[in-house]
Design a protein around this motif. Structure first.
Motif, PDB file in Angstrom:
ATOM      1  N   THR A 115       0.809  -1.226   0.000  1.00  0.00           N
ATOM      2  CA  THR A 115       0.000   0.000   0.000  1.00  0.00           C
ATOM      3  C   THR A 115       0.839   1.272   0.000  1.00  0.00           C
ATOM      4  O   THR A 115       0.288   2.367   0.111  1.00  0.00           O
ATOM      5  N   SER A 116       2.147   1.132  -0.131  1.00  0.00           N
ATOM      6  CA  SER A 116       3.022   2.312   0.007  1.00  0.00           C
ATOM      7  C   SER A 116       2.819   3.328  -1.102  1.00  0.00           C
ATOM      8  O   SER A 116       3.150   4.493  -0.949  1.00  0.00           O
ATOM      9  N   LYS A 121      -4.153   8.581   3.736  1.00  0.00           N
ATOM     10  CA  LYS A 121      -5.565   8.635   4.124  1.00  0.00           C
ATOM     11  C   LYS A 121      -6.345   7.499   3.474  1.00  0.00           C
ATOM     12  O   LYS A 121      -7.172   6.848   4.128  1.00  0.00           O
ATOM     13  N   ASN A 122      -6.089   7.239   2.185  1.00  0.00           N
ATOM     14  CA  ASN A 122      -6.777   6.138   1.511  1.00  0.00           C
ATOM     15  C   ASN A 122      -6.451   4.797   2.158  1.00  0.00           C
ATOM     16  O   ASN A 122      -7.313   3.930   2.286  1.00  0.00           O
ATOM     17  N   VAL A 123      -5.195   4.638   2.584  1.00  0.00           N
ATOM     18  CA  VAL A 123      -4.794   3.398   3.255  1.00  0.00           C
ATOM     19  C   VAL A 123      -5.555   3.246   4.568  1.00  0.00           C
ATOM     20  O   VAL A 123      -6.074   2.162   4.883  1.00  0.00           O
ATOM     21  N   LEU A 124      -5.651   4.337   5.341  1.00  0.00           N
ATOM     22  CA  LEU A 124      -6.376   4.289   6.608  1.00  0.00           C
ATOM     23  C   LEU A 124      -7.828   3.879   6.400  1.00  0.00           C
ATOM     24  O   LEU A 124      -8.378   3.064   7.144  1.00  0.00           O
ATOM     25  N   LEU A 125      -8.471   4.445   5.364  1.00  0.00           N
ATOM     26  CA  LEU A 125      -9.866   4.121   5.090  1.00  0.00           C
ATOM     27  C   LEU A 125     -10.015   2.663   4.644  1.00  0.00           C
ATOM     28  O   LEU A 125     -10.942   1.966   5.077  1.00  0.00           O
ATOM     29  N   GLY A 131      -2.263  -4.607  11.362  1.00  0.00           N
ATOM     30  CA  GLY A 131      -0.821  -4.497  11.123  1.00  0.00           C
ATOM     31  C   GLY A 131      -0.439  -3.278  10.316  1.00  0.00           C
ATOM     32  O   GLY A 131       0.435  -2.499  10.715  1.00  0.00           O
ATOM     33  N   VAL A 132      -1.112  -3.068   9.191  1.00  0.00           N
ATOM     34  CA  VAL A 132      -0.742  -1.940   8.336  1.00  0.00           C
ATOM     35  C   VAL A 132      -1.185  -0.617   8.966  1.00  0.00           C
ATOM     36  O   VAL A 132      -0.483   0.402   8.845  1.00  0.00           O
ATOM     37  N   PHE A 133      -2.311  -0.601   9.681  1.00  0.00           N
ATOM     38  CA  PHE A 133      -2.751   0.635  10.324  1.00  0.00           C
ATOM     39  C   PHE A 133      -1.742   1.125  11.357  1.00  0.00           C
ATOM     40  O   PHE A 133      -1.347   2.287  11.355  1.00  0.00           O
TER      41      PHE A 133
END
Length: 394
Positions: free
Chosen positions: A70-71, A76-80, A114-116
């Motif tokens: 997701t890098s 913000k899109n990753v968080l959503l 994990g990613v969050f």
């Protein structure tokens, strides 16, 4: 930093803390539900403990891999996206007809976790002044610790008065609130993260100092989760507390965790490694106290609450130190270093809860505090050795 910038930073940290509250609630919700899950699904206590260890394994794998994948997206899109994944996983757990499906739901929500947490730590450290970075990370993690104050006990209570599945419905609602808070409070103009490659994992793991901080994180948190995973049956079977009393104890325990986390952020701002050593000594002594006062109604409970005080106190310091080391030794892989330290926390949770299950199966629940003590003591010893070696070099 201007007043407007400072306000924006606080709003960003607030949004991250709200999301962390949802994620923290689901990570530890099954700790309070273990007796209910074992009774309903007809499984052993150690098997039910897999709801904790498998979740941790999902975070371990998800943090570095999904951070890399997701890098290229805006933060913000990753968080959503991760909050949507989180909601879906908990909904599956709530509707799970079998224990296997429950575990799949736990894995899905763990991938989001994990990613969050890895991205949120980087954002929290970047939006404040350098001397406030540990405190910013601590504030973000306050959402996770507040989950132990309110989310976990409330979820446990809901499970007791209705059904354990309704506890996961409760988590879904929190996840929706987290999703909305991210959409409203996190600015859309957040920059994309630095490109992250799977090869960055090798860069981080190829550095001895990075390996050492990951080991300290894993073994230190592994030790406390040998005991914490099974704290409900310990309180009920050996310290003589009723299920409803345990809900109240979990609230007080969570307050201790929140206080400890806040103090840990302040302690670690200037000399994180020294703070890491001292806090691990305090945690080890609390576990030793649980061992000696396991069947004491009052002193045993005090030792459990002390474990709560020290339990997450080292989180800001360990995360800050991992980022500081990566800035110095692997500057091209800072985001991955943050992700791998989140993985290390969860390797510890996996090892601790799984080891606790083995101890229960082959020895006794009464042996878990001593094993936990020895693991945390090892983390403290490695930290002290590192601290002394660094001082001798100066």
């Amino acid at each position: 930093m201007t007043t407007k910038t400072a306000l924006n930073a606080k709003l960003t940290l607030l949004a991250l803390a709200i999301s962390a509250f949802g994620i923290g609630s689901t990570e530890f919700i099954s700790v309070g539900l273990l007796p209910l899950i074992t009774n309903d699904l007809g499984i052993s206590l150690s098997t039910a403990g897999l709801t904790v260890s498998i979740y941790a394994l999902g975070v371990t794998i998800g943090a570095p891999l999904l951070t890399a994948l997701t890098s290229g997206l805006s933060r913000k899109n990753v968080l959503l996206l991760v909050m949507v994944l989180f909601i879906a996983g908990n909904l599956l757990a709530a509707l799970a007809p079998t224990f296997s499906i429950l575990l799949i739901g736990r894995i899905i929500s763990a991938l989001a976790h994990g990613v969050f947490m890895s991205i949120a730590s980087v954002i929290a450290a970047e939006v404040v002044e350098p001397n406030k970075r540990a405190s910013a990370i601590a504030f973000m993690f306050t959402g996770l610790t507040l989950a132990t104050v309110t989310g976990v006990p409330l979820g446990t209570f809901i499970g007791q008065v209705t059904d354990w599945r309704m506890s996961f419905v409760f988590i879904v609602v929190i996840g929706l609130i987290g999703l909305i808070s991210n959409a409203l409070l996190v600015p859309s103009n957040l920059s994309k993260g630095e490109p992250v490659s799977i090869r960055d994992i090798g860069k981080v793991l190829g550095n001895l100092r990075m390996l050492l901080i990951l080991f300290i994180t894993a073994i230190g948190y592994g030790g406390v989760f040998v005991v914490y995973t099974y704290v409900s049956p310990i309180l009920e079977q050996y310290m003589g507390y009723s299920p409803h009393a345990i809900v109240i104890i979990l609230v007080v325990f969570g307050i201790c965790v929140a206080i400890g986390n806040t103090l840990g952020g302040h302690f670690a701002n200037n000399d994180p490694l020294r703070a890491i050593f001292i806090i691990f000594i305090g945690l080890a002594l609390s576990l030793l106290g649980i061992h000696f006062f396991l069947q004491s109604h009052i002193i045993g409970l005090i030792m459990v609450l002390l474990m709560g005080l020290f339990m997450f106190m080292n989180v800001p310091g360990l995360q800050l130190y991992a980022v500081q080391l990566s800035e110095k030794y692997v500057p091209s892989a800072i985001t991955m270093a943050s992700a791998l330290n989140i993985s290390a926390f969860n390797i510890g949770i996996f090892l601790g809860s799984y080891l606790g299950g083995l101890i229960i199966d082959h020895h006794s629940l009464t042996q878990t505090p001593m094993y936990g003590f020895l693991m945390v003591l090892l983390a403290a010893f490695v930290s002290l050795t590192w601290l002394l070696l660094d001082k001798n070099k100066k």
